[in-house]
Design a protein around this motif. Structure first.
Motif, mmCIF file in Angstrom:
data_model
loop_
_atom_site.group_PDB
_atom_site.id
_atom_site.type_symbol
_atom_site.label_atom_id
_atom_site.label_comp_id
_atom_site.label_asym_id
_atom_site.label_seq_id
_atom_site.Cartn_x
_atom_site.Cartn_y
_atom_site.Cartn_z
ATOM 1 N N LYS A 197 0.842 -1.194 0.000
ATOM 2 C CA LYS A 197 0.000 0.000 0.000
ATOM 3 C C LYS A 197 0.877 1.243 0.000
ATOM 4 N N LEU A 198 0.450 2.229 -0.793
ATOM 5 C CA LEU A 198 1.219 3.457 -0.869
ATOM 6 C C LEU A 198 1.016 4.326 0.366
ATOM 7 N N MET A 199 -0.130 4.177 1.018
ATOM 8 C CA MET A 199 -0.403 4.924 2.243
ATOM 9 C C MET A 199 -1.209 4.061 3.201
ATOM 10 N N HIS A 200 -0.822 4.107 4.474
ATOM 11 C CA HIS A 200 -1.606 3.508 5.563
ATOM 12 C C HIS A 200 -2.119 4.658 6.418
ATOM 13 N N ALA A 201 -3.413 4.789 6.536
ATOM 14 C CA ALA A 201 -3.998 5.875 7.322
ATOM 15 C C ALA A 201 -4.753 5.286 8.510
ATOM 16 N N PHE A 202 -4.495 5.859 9.686
ATOM 17 C CA PHE A 202 -5.167 5.438 10.915
ATOM 18 C C PHE A 202 -5.964 6.612 11.447
ATOM 19 N N LEU A 203 -7.239 6.380 11.718
ATOM 20 C CA LEU A 203 -8.122 7.408 12.254
ATOM 21 C C LEU A 203 -8.633 6.944 13.612
ATOM 22 N N ILE A 204 -8.558 7.810 14.605
ATOM 23 C CA ILE A 204 -9.054 7.464 15.934
ATOM 24 C C ILE A 204 -9.786 8.666 16.516
ATOM 25 N N ARG A 205 -11.005 8.408 17.035
ATOM 26 C CA ARG A 205 -11.831 9.510 17.538
ATOM 27 C C ARG A 205 -11.258 10.039 18.849
ATOM 28 N N THR A 206 -11.228 11.364 18.947
ATOM 29 C CA THR A 206 -10.688 12.016 20.125
ATOM 30 C C THR A 206 -11.785 12.847 20.796
ATOM 31 N N PRO A 207 -11.816 12.934 22.132
ATOM 32 C CA PRO A 207 -10.829 12.409 23.078
ATOM 33 C C PRO A 207 -11.163 11.005 23.591
ATOM 34 N N GLU A 208 -12.270 10.422 23.151
ATOM 35 C CA GLU A 208 -12.721 9.150 23.727
ATOM 36 C C GLU A 208 -11.845 7.970 23.337
ATOM 37 N N MET A 209 -11.149 8.048 22.180
ATOM 38 C CA MET A 209 -10.336 6.946 21.640
ATOM 39 C C MET A 209 -11.187 5.689 21.447
ATOM 40 N N ASP A 210 -12.452 5.862 21.109
ATOM 41 C CA ASP A 210 -13.376 4.734 21.088
ATOM 42 C C ASP A 210 -13.791 4.293 19.688
ATOM 43 N N ALA A 211 -13.302 4.964 18.662
ATOM 44 C CA ALA A 211 -13.601 4.560 17.284
ATOM 45 C C ALA A 211 -12.294 4.611 16.495
ATOM 46 N N PHE A 212 -12.010 3.539 15.775
ATOM 47 C CA PHE A 212 -10.707 3.381 15.127
ATOM 48 C C PHE A 212 -10.900 2.804 13.735
ATOM 49 N N ALA A 213 -10.102 3.307 12.785
ATOM 50 C CA ALA A 213 -10.130 2.766 11.431
ATOM 51 C C ALA A 213 -8.724 2.685 10.875
ATOM 52 N N HIS A 214 -8.483 1.649 10.098
ATOM 53 C CA HIS A 214 -7.226 1.469 9.369
ATOM 54 C C HIS A 214 -7.602 1.344 7.899
#
Length: 552
Positions: free
Chosen positions: A262-279
């Protein structure tokens, strides 16, 4: 004068490379160096030239001598210095420690050669040689050097005055009024000339300091946004190139290389709860823009960490925030940019047990407990649940994966590895993407290994157009493969699979997965473990408390 004298103590080099992580500067690797299984911890300097601290833990085998040397991407093996020996630590069998000088900025590696009773082995550790700090002179040293400089200044003026007066007298003679006047005139001229030299040196030093501040490590900047198209949210990341001409980045975005296909790996995490995550894995739509379909993430403000790797092996992380709106119209089928794109929702880090309503929920665990995946299989993080981890100490984060009935299950290859881990500090100041082999991009390791076999003395930048076209062709070829073919190809390219014998090498294939890591500072951390089972990417969540060693 203080600044000029300080230049004798330390030369600062200005460079322009950013890190592959956020808040974790060291490299921790585990692997096989010939007959020796080793865990290697490298802490690079924050100013170049500088010394990197190297610790080698020989887990299996009896090592007698370890040699280390830096290998720079641009100059390769031909331009590398001779090796230095690092010494074994007393009363700590199998542990060696020492330092190696890094004199060049840029993509680098440490070559480690081990010899002992079982024979010889070699290991390559990719690192980033980059300046990230500006040194401040200790107050006492500054005062001492200033006094010494003043004495030298006065001695020089006095010596010049004496050279045209007292130094010309015969024994018993005294200075005439004309000689005294000549002495004072020459001392005055010498004072003006020396002051002018000091002023010029001070101005030169100030210009160096300004250049250093200008070109010292600055993270890549990007702007994230969400657009909606056919009831589908699309994540868009546009990289800011406004100052690239001044910083000599040129056509860097056209010479990116894939990491794990993969040319890019993106990680998203909801702040401030840190309760939702995506790769997710955004794809390049033009030279500065990457896009990917969003999974079914809940609305909120998200931290964004996007990893890319340069052709030299330099891995970079773009950090941003993005507000994700609620899906305008619920749909049961969402498009995916890559079949490996996934997300998970768990309980907030400050409110454990408050489980949100979602189709892809897991309950967050901690050391010594398990987290149950969506398909009812589960993973256990080895450790004691009520014991805090220690900042700065190297750990193996060991996870065991089980079927719903409690029997061990063997994870399937996922982007060329048996598992992935993303680590976040609760305030977002620490982020890292881990693999079972260590805290580095696999593409960086392969680049440095290939560079060692290359006899080219100096490497220049490739043609951006030709390079970009070849990478796009390779990515299209990978995407057209079946999942099994793609995983075998990725593992073979990373030296972890023999296609002729159908065997995995370089890592153990069992239900236990280990990730080497050293938490950089105290705080609360959330860890997302990703494995693949029955063709499905599964994500689990764990929390950890990390304290300073002095507080334990």
């Amino acid at each position: 004068m203080k600044k000029i004298l300080y230049f004798i103590v330390l030369i600062l080099v200005s460079i322009q490379i950013s890190f592959a992580h956020v808040g974790s500067s060291g490299v921790l690797m585990q692997g096989q160096a010939g007959p020796y299984k080793v865990l290697i911890d490298v802490k690079p300097p924050d100013v170049i030239p500088g010394t990197a601290k190297i610790t080698v833990f020989v887990e299996t085998g009896t090592a007698e001598k370890i040699l280390v040397r830096p290998i720079y991407f641009r100059s390769g093996d031909q331009g590398a210095p001779s090796a230095d020996e690092i010494l074994s630590l007393p009363n700590q069998p199998g542990q060696f420690q020492g330092e190696v000088w890094l004199m060049q900025n840029g993509s680098s590696s440490i070559q480690i050669k081990i010899s002992g009773k079982e024979g010889e082995g070699e290991f390559i550790v990719p690192i980033v040689a980059v300046s990230t700090a500006q040194r401040e002179m200790p107050k006492g040293l500054g005062i001492g050097l200033s006094i010494l400089g003043l004495l030298l200044f006065l001695l020089m003026i006095t010596a010049i005055g004496a050279s045209v007066s007292d130094g010309l007298l015969r024994p018993g003679e005294v200075l005439s009024p004309q000689q005294k006047r000549k002495r004072w005139i020459n001392m005055g001229i010498a004072t003006a000339v020396c002051a002018l030299i000091l002023y010029g040196g001070s101005s030169w030093w100030n210009s160096w300091a300004e250049d250093y501040k200008e070109f010292m490590y600055k993270p890549l900047q990007g702007s994230s946004s969400i657009i909606e198209e056919d009831n589908q949210r699309i994540f868009t990341l546009k990289i800011d190139t406004s100052d690239w001409t001044k910083r000599n980045r040129g056509s860097m975005l056209s010479t990116l290389i894939p990491d794990h296909g993969k040319l890019m790996h993106a990680f998203l995490i909801r702040t401030p709860e840190m309760d939702a995550f995506a790769h997710i894995h955004p794809e390049r739509t033009d030279s500065t823009t990457f896009q990917a379909y969003l999974p079914n993430l809940p609305k909120g403000k998200y931290l964004v960490y996007a990893d890319i790797v340069q052709y030299s092996g330099f891995a970079e992380t773009i950090v941003d925030t993005v507000d994700i709106p609620e899906q305008a119209e619920k749909t049961s089928v969402l498009k995916k940019t890559a079949e490996e794109d996934t997300y998970v929702v768990t309980d907030p880090i400050n409110a454990p047990g408050q489980i949100p309503m979602d189709d892809n929920v897991v309950i967050c665990g901690k050391p010594g407990t398990k987290t149950v995946f969506k398909d009812s299989s589960y993973a256990i993080w080895e450790g004691k649940p009520n014991r805090a981890l220690e900042a700065g100490k190297p750990y193996l984060l060991n996870f065991e994966v089980f079927n719903p009935d409690g029997t061990p299950t063997f994870p399937e290859p996922y982007l060329g590895m048996m598992g992935h881990v993303a680590v976040f500090r609760s305030d977002g100041s620490v982020y890292i993407h881990l693999h079972p082999t260590g805290t580095f991009a696999m593409a960086a390791e392969q680049t440095m290994k290939n560079r060692l076999t290359d006899t080219t003395k100096l490497v220049g930048r490739p043609s951006s157009v030709v390079f970009k076209d070849s990478i796009d062709h390779y990515l299209a070829k990978l995407k057209a493969m079946s999942t099994i073919e793609r995983e075998e190809t990725l593992m073979t390219e990373m030296g972890m699979y023999k296609q002729d014998g159908g065997a995995m090498i370089g890592m153990e294939h069992g239900n236990r997965i280990s990730f080497p890591y050293s938490f950089p500072k105290k705080g609360r951390y959330r860890i997302f473990l990703q494995v693949k089972r029955n063709g499905q990417v599964l994500t689990g969540a764990f929390d950890a408390q990390v304290t300073d060693p002095t507080t334990l």
